[in-house]
Enzyme design. Sequence first.
Site, mmCIF file in Angstrom:
data_model
loop_
_atom_site.group_PDB
_atom_site.id
_atom_site.type_symbol
_atom_site.label_atom_id
_atom_site.label_comp_id
_atom_site.label_asym_id
_atom_site.label_seq_id
_atom_site.Cartn_x
_atom_site.Cartn_y
_atom_site.Cartn_z
ATOM 1 N N GLU A 63 4.832 33.536 -14.497
ATOM 2 C CA GLU A 63 4.455 33.172 -13.120
ATOM 3 C C GLU A 63 4.746 34.279 -12.109
ATOM 4 O OE1 GLU A 63 6.036 31.168 -15.226
ATOM 5 O OE2 GLU A 63 5.358 29.102 -15.010
ATOM 6 N N ALA A 85 0.043 26.499 -16.865
ATOM 7 C CA ALA A 85 -0.833 25.708 -16.018
ATOM 8 C C ALA A 85 -2.181 26.416 -15.984
ATOM 9 C CB ALA A 85 -0.239 25.606 -14.621
ATOM 10 N N GLU A 145 7.531 25.217 -19.847
ATOM 11 C CA GLU A 145 8.194 24.142 -19.089
ATOM 12 C C GLU A 145 8.009 22.787 -19.784
ATOM 13 O OE1 GLU A 145 6.163 25.448 -15.354
ATOM 14 O OE2 GLU A 145 8.157 25.138 -14.508
ATOM 15 N N GLY A 202 3.802 26.915 -17.590
ATOM 16 C CA GLY A 202 3.864 25.460 -17.701
ATOM 17 C C GLY A 202 3.989 24.986 -19.146
HETATM 18 N N1 DAK Z 1 -5.187 29.125 -17.467
HETATM 19 C C1 DAK Z 1 -6.520 29.144 -17.647
HETATM 20 N N2 DAK Z 1 -7.130 29.742 -18.678
HETATM 21 C C2 DAK Z 1 -6.365 30.378 -19.566
HETATM 22 C C3 DAK Z 1 -4.955 30.426 -19.456
HETATM 23 C C4 DAK Z 1 -4.366 29.747 -18.341
HETATM 24 N N3 DAK Z 1 -3.039 29.681 -18.160
HETATM 25 N N4 DAK Z 1 -4.465 31.131 -20.484
HETATM 26 C C5 DAK Z 1 -5.521 31.508 -21.209
HETATM 27 N N5 DAK Z 1 -6.668 31.056 -20.678
HETATM 28 C C6 DAK Z 1 -8.035 31.288 -21.167
HETATM 29 C C7 DAK Z 1 -8.465 32.713 -20.932
HETATM 30 O O1 DAK Z 1 -8.914 32.884 -19.618
HETATM 31 C C8 DAK Z 1 -9.568 32.851 -21.956
HETATM 32 O O2 DAK Z 1 -10.720 32.204 -21.475
HETATM 33 P P1 DAK Z 1 -12.150 32.984 -21.402
HETATM 34 O O3 DAK Z 1 -11.882 34.182 -20.582
HETATM 35 O O4 DAK Z 1 -12.442 33.296 -22.847
HETATM 36 O O5 DAK Z 1 -13.080 31.984 -20.782
HETATM 37 C C9 DAK Z 1 -9.051 32.021 -23.128
HETATM 38 O O6 DAK Z 1 -8.061 31.135 -22.578
HETATM 39 C C10 DAK Z 1 -8.385 32.870 -24.204
HETATM 40 O O7 DAK Z 1 -7.420 33.685 -23.577
HETATM 41 P P2 DAK Z 1 -7.377 35.271 -23.732
HETATM 42 O O8 DAK Z 1 -8.722 35.832 -24.019
HETATM 43 O O9 DAK Z 1 -6.649 35.811 -22.557
HETATM 44 O O10 DAK Z 1 -6.497 35.407 -25.055
HETATM 45 P P3 DAK Z 1 -5.506 36.595 -25.462
HETATM 46 O O11 DAK Z 1 -5.070 36.294 -26.861
HETATM 47 O O12 DAK Z 1 -6.096 37.929 -25.143
HETATM 48 O O13 DAK Z 1 -4.232 36.414 -24.482
HETATM 49 C C11 DAK Z 1 -2.517 35.173 -23.346
HETATM 50 C C12 DAK Z 1 -3.459 35.272 -24.573
HETATM 51 C C13 DAK Z 1 -1.779 33.819 -23.448
HETATM 52 C C14 DAK Z 1 -1.481 36.294 -23.416
HETATM 53 C C15 DAK Z 1 -3.336 35.290 -22.048
HETATM 54 O O14 DAK Z 1 -4.404 34.352 -22.120
HETATM 55 C C16 DAK Z 1 -2.546 34.998 -20.827
HETATM 56 O O15 DAK Z 1 -1.803 35.841 -20.333
HETATM 57 N N6 DAK Z 1 -2.721 33.783 -20.289
HETATM 58 C C17 DAK Z 1 -2.083 33.381 -19.041
HETATM 59 C C18 DAK Z 1 -0.639 33.083 -19.260
HETATM 60 C C19 DAK Z 1 0.024 32.718 -17.975
HETATM 61 O O16 DAK Z 1 0.123 33.550 -17.051
HETATM 62 N N7 DAK Z 1 0.488 31.511 -17.900
HETATM 63 C C20 DAK Z 1 1.241 31.027 -16.730
HETATM 64 C C21 DAK Z 1 0.298 30.338 -15.841
HETATM 65 S S1 DAK Z 1 1.099 29.910 -14.336
HETATM 66 C C22 DAK Z 1 2.625 23.606 -10.683
HETATM 67 C C23 DAK Z 1 3.509 23.546 -11.692
HETATM 68 C C24 DAK Z 1 3.562 24.502 -12.627
HETATM 69 C C25 DAK Z 1 2.775 25.573 -12.586
HETATM 70 C C26 DAK Z 1 1.862 25.648 -11.600
HETATM 71 C C27 DAK Z 1 1.778 24.656 -10.643
HETATM 72 N N8 DAK Z 1 2.613 22.590 -9.673
HETATM 73 C C28 DAK Z 1 3.581 21.539 -9.784
HETATM 74 C C29 DAK Z 1 1.655 22.529 -8.686
HETATM 75 C C30 DAK Z 1 2.891 26.547 -13.612
HETATM 76 C C31 DAK Z 1 2.305 27.756 -13.484
HETATM 77 C C32 DAK Z 1 1.878 28.465 -14.673
HETATM 78 O O17 DAK Z 1 2.040 28.058 -15.783
#
Ligand code: DAK
Length: 258
Positions: free
Chosen positions: A132, A66, A112, A109
């Site tokens: 998460e 997400a 998911e 997400g």
């Molecule tokens: N959201 C927003 N931006 C993201 C992102 C994300 N999940 N993942 C990556 N980006 C962005 C980064 O911020 C970066 O943008 P800039 O800083 O260049 O502007 C760009 O994509 C490239 O990412 P990185 O520079 O970080 O690239 P790397 O190769 O170094 O790393 C990575 C890749 C995938 C390991 C890293 O980006 C990372 O850890 N990303 C976050 C992964 C994560 O934690 N995902 C889970 C998110 S929480 C809901 C239902 C479901 C959910 C929520 C609410 N409701 C029903 C209300 C689910 C929650 C989630 O999924």
Amino acid sequence: MTEYETIRLERRGRVAWVTLDRPEALNALNAQLMRELVGLASELDRDDAVGAIVVTGSERAFAAGADIKEMADKSTAEMREADHFGPWLEFARVRKPVIAVVSGFALGGGFELALMCDIILASETATFGFPEIGLGVIPGIGGTQRIVRAIGYPKAAELVLTGRRIDAAEAERIGIVSRVVTAERLLEEAAALAETIAAQSLPALIAAKAALDAALETPLEAGLAIEAEQFTALFDTADQKEGMAAFREKRKPEFRHR
Ligand code: DAK
């Protein structure tokens, strides 16, 4: 013709290819992408010319979760108000086969979303995980429920409680993905798989998916009743007559999807 900003649609025969397209955010699922993807999937579900739907991302990311930046400052009340859950239920209700074709990151997400699909085909570069817990939250669009059903409680609990990422080989070993192929062959294999499915009788595909879904959602006897009813109902379709006539005449069936 609907215009999309965060996804792309390509029709190839009876297969609809939907590509997530927010490269600047590794295809993070923001509200707009959710609306566009769910709306399109529902539209394709109603379109008789479509027999199977492929959902894919880029080489680098299926979807990195997400959109963290979009939700970081929200309160509980605002998250409730935004209702990010309802639309995803609609995606999971698509009656036709949906295949996730995963390369690179499928996190949070994104993982998911892949689990909402019927089959996950992965490149050897694919990485799955639920980060998460490290963000102070939990999976929110079905992750805890679908991963337990897919691989059983103990392994699911480890993934959800630690946030540990797993590679494609481990994902295949524990039964998350149906098959892992080389990065070079991913799209070719995905096309072959999707075409094989889409060539089958559409009423039979929809019945099969309904029966499979019942296995996850009902006690055995209720599921058996659903399967029996789905099976029986197919005997009023032209495709059942054609499929069985083709068998007797030792030829390939020509399904008309009705
Ligand atoms: N959201 C927003 N931006 C993201 C992102 C994300 N999940 N993942 C990556 N980006 C962005 C980064 O911020 C970066 O943008 P800039 O800083 O260049 O502007 C760009 O994509 C490239 O990412 P990185 O520079 O970080 O690239 P790397 O190769 O170094 O790393 C990575 C890749 C995938 C390991 C890293 O980006 C990372 O850890 N990303 C976050 C992964 C994560 O934690 N995902 C889970 C998110 S929480 C809901 C239902 C479901 C959910 C929520 C609410 N409701 C029903 C209300 C689910 C929650 C989630 O999924």
